[in-house]
Design a protein around this motif. Structure first.
Motif, PDB file in Angstrom:
ATOM      1  N   HIS A  43      50.565  11.316 -15.286  1.00  0.00           N
ATOM      2  CA  HIS A  43      51.455  11.308 -16.443  1.00  0.00           C
ATOM      3  C   HIS A  43      52.566  10.283 -16.272  1.00  0.00           C
ATOM      4  N   GLY A  44      52.230   9.207 -15.585  1.00  0.00           N
ATOM      5  CA  GLY A  44      53.134   8.072 -15.530  1.00  0.00           C
ATOM      6  C   GLY A  44      54.291   8.198 -14.552  1.00  0.00           C
ATOM      7  N   GLY A  45      54.237   9.230 -13.709  1.00  0.00           N
ATOM      8  CA  GLY A  45      55.312   9.387 -12.726  1.00  0.00           C
ATOM      9  C   GLY A  45      54.896   8.871 -11.360  1.00  0.00           C
ATOM     10  N   GLN A  46      55.600   9.341 -10.375  1.00  0.00           N
ATOM     11  CA  GLN A  46      55.304   8.983  -8.995  1.00  0.00           C
ATOM     12  C   GLN A  46      53.833   9.309  -8.672  1.00  0.00           C
ATOM     13  N   THR A  47      53.139   8.408  -8.002  1.00  0.00           N
ATOM     14  CA  THR A  47      51.761   8.717  -7.615  1.00  0.00           C
ATOM     15  C   THR A  47      51.780   9.648  -6.409  1.00  0.00           C
ATOM     16  N   ALA A  48      50.628  10.322  -6.211  1.00  0.00           N
ATOM     17  CA  ALA A  48      50.526  11.211  -5.055  1.00  0.00           C
ATOM     18  C   ALA A  48      50.687  10.409  -3.765  1.00  0.00           C
ATOM     19  N   ALA A  49      50.177   9.178  -3.780  1.00  0.00           N
ATOM     20  CA  ALA A  49      50.320   8.321  -2.601  1.00  0.00           C
ATOM     21  C   ALA A  49      51.791   8.003  -2.330  1.00  0.00           C
ATOM     22  N   GLN A  50      52.532   7.777  -3.405  1.00  0.00           N
ATOM     23  CA  GLN A  50      53.975   7.516  -3.231  1.00  0.00           C
ATOM     24  C   GLN A  50      54.710   8.754  -2.728  1.00  0.00           C
ATOM     25  N   ARG A  51      54.339   9.890  -3.272  1.00  0.00           N
ATOM     26  CA  ARG A  51      54.976  11.135  -2.821  1.00  0.00           C
ATOM     27  C   ARG A  51      54.689  11.357  -1.331  1.00  0.00           C
ATOM     28  N   PHE A  52      53.431  11.119  -0.968  1.00  0.00           N
ATOM     29  CA  PHE A  52      53.040  11.242   0.435  1.00  0.00           C
ATOM     30  C   PHE A  52      53.871  10.299   1.304  1.00  0.00           C
ATOM     31  N   ALA A  53      53.962   9.054   0.870  1.00  0.00           N
ATOM     32  CA  ALA A  53      54.682   8.049   1.667  1.00  0.00           C
ATOM     33  C   ALA A  53      56.154   8.425   1.814  1.00  0.00           C
ATOM     34  N   GLU A  54      56.692   8.983   0.731  1.00  0.00           N
ATOM     35  CA  GLU A  54      58.086   9.415   0.762  1.00  0.00           C
ATOM     36  C   GLU A  54      58.277  10.546   1.787  1.00  0.00           C
ATOM     37  N   PHE A  81      55.306  31.449   3.244  1.00  0.00           N
ATOM     38  CA  PHE A  81      55.717  30.562   2.157  1.00  0.00           C
ATOM     39  C   PHE A  81      56.722  29.519   2.635  1.00  0.00           C
ATOM     40  N   ALA A  82      56.552  29.096   3.869  1.00  0.00           N
ATOM     41  CA  ALA A  82      57.400  28.032   4.416  1.00  0.00           C
ATOM     42  C   ALA A  82      57.146  26.727   3.658  1.00  0.00           C
ATOM     43  N   GLY A  83      58.165  25.902   3.575  1.00  0.00           N
ATOM     44  CA  GLY A  83      58.038  24.627   2.881  1.00  0.00           C
ATOM     45  C   GLY A  83      56.922  23.759   3.432  1.00  0.00           C
ATOM     46  N   SER A  84      56.671  23.828   4.722  1.00  0.00           N
ATOM     47  CA  SER A  84      55.619  22.999   5.326  1.00  0.00           C
ATOM     48  C   SER A  84      54.232  23.415   4.852  1.00  0.00           C
ATOM     49  N   VAL A  85      54.048  24.714   4.560  1.00  0.00           N
ATOM     50  CA  VAL A  85      52.750  25.179   4.055  1.00  0.00           C
ATOM     51  C   VAL A  85      52.455  24.494   2.721  1.00  0.00           C
ATOM     52  N   TYR A  86      53.482  24.343   1.909  1.00  0.00           N
ATOM     53  CA  TYR A  86      53.336  23.705   0.596  1.00  0.00           C
ATOM     54  C   TYR A  86      53.194  22.186   0.740  1.00  0.00           C
ATOM     55  N   ASP A  87      54.205  21.560   1.351  1.00  0.00           N
ATOM     56  CA  ASP A  87      54.290  20.102   1.284  1.00  0.00           C
ATOM     57  C   ASP A  87      53.401  19.412   2.318  1.00  0.00           C
ATOM     58  N   ARG A  88      53.398  19.911   3.553  1.00  0.00           N
ATOM     59  CA  ARG A  88      52.488  19.304   4.527  1.00  0.00           C
ATOM     60  C   ARG A  88      51.051  19.702   4.177  1.00  0.00           C
ATOM     61  N   GLY A  89      50.872  20.887   3.568  1.00  0.00           N
ATOM     62  CA  GLY A  89      49.555  21.278   3.069  1.00  0.00           C
ATOM     63  C   GLY A  89      49.055  20.295   2.009  1.00  0.00           C
ATOM     64  N   ALA A  90      49.937  19.938   1.075  1.00  0.00           N
ATOM     65  CA  ALA A  90      49.565  18.964   0.044  1.00  0.00           C
ATOM     66  C   ALA A  90      49.346  17.585   0.655  1.00  0.00           C
ATOM     67  N   MET A  91      50.142  17.230   1.652  1.00  0.00           N
ATOM     68  CA  MET A  91      49.945  15.937   2.336  1.00  0.00           C
ATOM     69  C   MET A  91      48.562  15.881   2.988  1.00  0.00           C
ATOM     70  N   THR A  92      48.110  17.014   3.495  1.00  0.00           N
ATOM     71  CA  THR A  92      46.790  17.065   4.124  1.00  0.00           C
ATOM     72  C   THR A  92      45.721  16.665   3.114  1.00  0.00           C
ATOM     73  N   LEU A  93      45.835  17.207   1.892  1.00  0.00           N
ATOM     74  CA  LEU A  93      44.857  16.853   0.862  1.00  0.00           C
ATOM     75  C   LEU A  93      44.984  15.379   0.463  1.00  0.00           C
ATOM     76  N   GLN A  94      46.219  14.908   0.332  1.00  0.00           N
ATOM     77  CA  GLN A  94      46.393  13.501  -0.039  1.00  0.00           C
ATOM     78  C   GLN A  94      45.893  12.578   1.076  1.00  0.00           C
ATOM     79  N   ALA A  95      46.118  12.967   2.312  1.00  0.00           N
ATOM     80  CA  ALA A  95      45.606  12.172   3.441  1.00  0.00           C
ATOM     81  C   ALA A  95      44.077  12.163   3.413  1.00  0.00           C
ATOM     82  N   LEU A  96      43.490  13.300   3.086  1.00  0.00           N
ATOM     83  CA  LEU A  96      42.027  13.364   2.971  1.00  0.00           C
ATOM     84  C   LEU A  96      41.542  12.437   1.856  1.00  0.00           C
ATOM     85  N   ARG A  97      42.247  12.477   0.726  1.00  0.00           N
ATOM     86  CA  ARG A  97      41.895  11.618  -0.410  1.00  0.00           C
ATOM     87  C   ARG A  97      41.905  10.148   0.004  1.00  0.00           C
TER      88      ARG A  97
END
Ligand code: TRP
Ligand code: ZN
Length: 517
Positions: free
Chosen positions: A385-396, A421-437
């Motif tokens: 939707h024209g915002g930050q890409t997942a790759a950019q979010r990951f890099a950030e 529900f630690a923040g790492s479960v959410y954000d590092r969890g999402a990074m794992t998927l983006q890294a896989l991508r």
């Protein structure tokens, strides 16, 4: 925080299996929701660890006793051995003025072993006469265990019906992380959410995500109060100054995803494509939530394009005014929000309908399979939707220093229930998927995401199964990759530390969590 050795041991096994590519093969699951009946797809409870010899088993020769839990590493007493619930029928009434809940729960169950006695999970409440197939049963109680001894031993494979009349003032369940769940009173009613262990705070349940079942929830409330449950509204009838709302979820549902949130709500019905919608909003939240809720159909369409057909027959949302809660939850078909959600919070909870509700963990330590996926869904929504890409979010995020919330605990091994529900479960969890991508490329990655959903819809999963699928689709050995991303504490050494400043406003805001969802 100390990590329990049993969890370490389990993870060592997981990692070993990954490295040799020996993770369990994926079982094909039914794909067409229209073809599903409740019982056929109801989760079976995993066998309990090797039973002791007959003579030493509790119950002895007259039959076995169902185990009090299903060995979840975080909640050992949640769920029960020896039973597979097919259907719950909860006929309840609640009066916000007295805070009293009363009613009758009828559970249709199949015995998965011979049972002289079995348990359900229920906290507090006064019981009426509990029956099994219409015959009064002997009851004992031990903490959250409601121990039921039927007149005669139930044979493995037998279907039976348990009726539990109960009443009392429900007590919210306080979790290891300090948050409240279960039946939580609000100014005008109650907000009802149960992840991970709130259900026994308001009804007798086999409280494990492995035992999905269909549900009818009928709730009688004073006139003017609306009770909102999962699935379709079957009927709404008024008599004697009270209204009864009857809800039916005919798709398999884990106990922690049930709700019957009640209070003063404005209701809007409509459609998201062909799916009927029911959206209930507390009047105090109406103005703030309207622009976000308007996008619900668009979000469902987006997620269907991305992941596959929506898994259930109704969709919607419940927006309460429940500051006492402090989080939102992906209750099946209608996520509950404690206040007007922002766009990404609504998207997050809707994406859980695919990953969390339809495809559900077997054990709570695998929570990243829910939260990492829902967080990555926020990223891809923003990207498309024209915002930050997942790759950019990951890099950030990759700039976060080693002592950031982001890196610990590692998402595949949260260590203890307080870290679910630690923040790492959410954000590092999402990074794992983006890294896989980024590692296997978009075509393979989206195939993995879609197959994970299609092959496990209405079922239960574990991390090694996800790794096995990713390896199969990509034809790469991903053992070391997932070990590093999911199980290794601290910031992965391979993330280059280029010394760039980390104090972007967004990162500062997410430090220590913003609001958890
Ligand atoms: N599963 C919720 C979500 O991410 C989060 C959640 C459930 C939660 N219970 C909680 C967060 C307790 C904090 C505290 O959508
Ligand atoms: Zn979530």
């Amino acid at each position: 925080m100390p990590i329990r050795s049993s969890v370490y041991a389990a993870c060592a096994v997981v990692v070993a299996a990954l490295v040799v590519g020996a993770a369990a093969p994926v079982a094909a699951a039914p794909l067409d929701p229209a073809d599903l009946g409740g019982s056929a797809v109801s989760g079976t409870v995993a066998p309990v660890a090797a039973a002791p010899p007959e003579a030493t088993r509790p119950g002895g020769r007259s039959g076995a006793v169902g185990a009090p839990g299903v060995d979840d590493p975080f909640f050992p007493l949640a769920g029960n051995g020896g039973i597979d619930v097919q259907d719950y029928d909860l006929r309840l009434s609640y009066n916000p003025a007295t805070d009293r809940l009363e009613g009758t729960a009828t559970l249709r169950i199949v015995a998965t072993q011979d049972l002289r006695r079995f348990d359900l999970d229920l906290r507090k409440f006064t019981l009426g006469t509990v029956t099994v197939d219409g015959v009064p049963a002997a009851i004992t109680r031990d903490g959250q265990e409601l121990q039921i001894t039927p007149k005669r031993t139930l044979r493995k494979g037998a279907a039976f019906t348990v009726v539990v009349p109960y009443a009392g003032v429900p007590e919210p369940v306080v979790d290891p992380d300090g948050s409240s769940e279960g039946f939580v009173p609000t100014k005008d009613g109650a907000v009802v959410v149960n992840e991970p262990q709130g259900s026994p705070g308001w009804y007798p349940a086999n409280d494990t995500p492995r035992d999905k079942a269909t549900y009818t929830i009928a709730m009688t409330v004073p006139a003017g109060v609306t009770a909102v449950g999962n699935g379709a509204l079957v009927s709404q009838t008024s008599a004697g100054g009270r209204t009864t709302f009857t809800w039916r979820e005919r798709f398999p549902m884990a106990p922690y995803l049930t709700t019957i949130t009640l209070g003063k709500f404005g209701v809007t019905t409509g459609r998201a494509g062909s799916i009927p919608t029911y959206v209930a909003v507390d009047p105090t939240q109406a103005a703030a939530s309207a622009p976000v809720l308007r996008r619900l159909p668009e979000m469902v369409a987006f997620l269907q394009d991305l992941y596959g057909p929506y898994p259930f027959e109704t969709v919607g949302a419940i927006v309460d005014n429940a500051p006492e809660l402090g989080y939102a939850l992906e209750t099946q078909t209608k996520p509950v929000f404690d206040r007007a959600p922002d766009e990404l919070t609504l998207l997050h909870e809707l994406s859980h309908q695919w990953y969390g509700d339809a495809v559900t963990l077997r054990q709570w330590p695998d929570i990243w399979l829910h939260e990492g996926f829902a967080t990555w869904s926020e990223w891809i929504w923003t990207e498309r939707h024209g915002g930050q890409t997942a790759a950019q979010r990951f890099a950030e995020l990759a700039q976060e220093p080693g002592n950031s919330y982001l890196w610990n605990p590692p998402p595949g091994d949260p260590g203890e229930a307080a870290n679910l529900f630690a923040g790492s479960v959410y954000d590092r969890g999402a990074m794992t998927l983006q890294a896989l991508r980024e590692k296997i490329g978009d075509p393979a990655f989206f195939t993995v995401m879609r197959r994970w959903y299609a092959e496990h819809k209405y079922g239960n999963v574990s991390t090694p199964e996800f790794v096995a699928l990713a390896q199969q689709v990509s034809q790469q050995d991903l053992g070391a990759f997932f070990k590093a991303w999911l199980y290794t504490p601290g910031k992965p050494a391979f993330l280059a530390d280029d010394g760039a400043p980390v104090a972007s406003a967004r990162l500062a805001a997410s430090e220590g969590g913003g609001r958890r969802r």
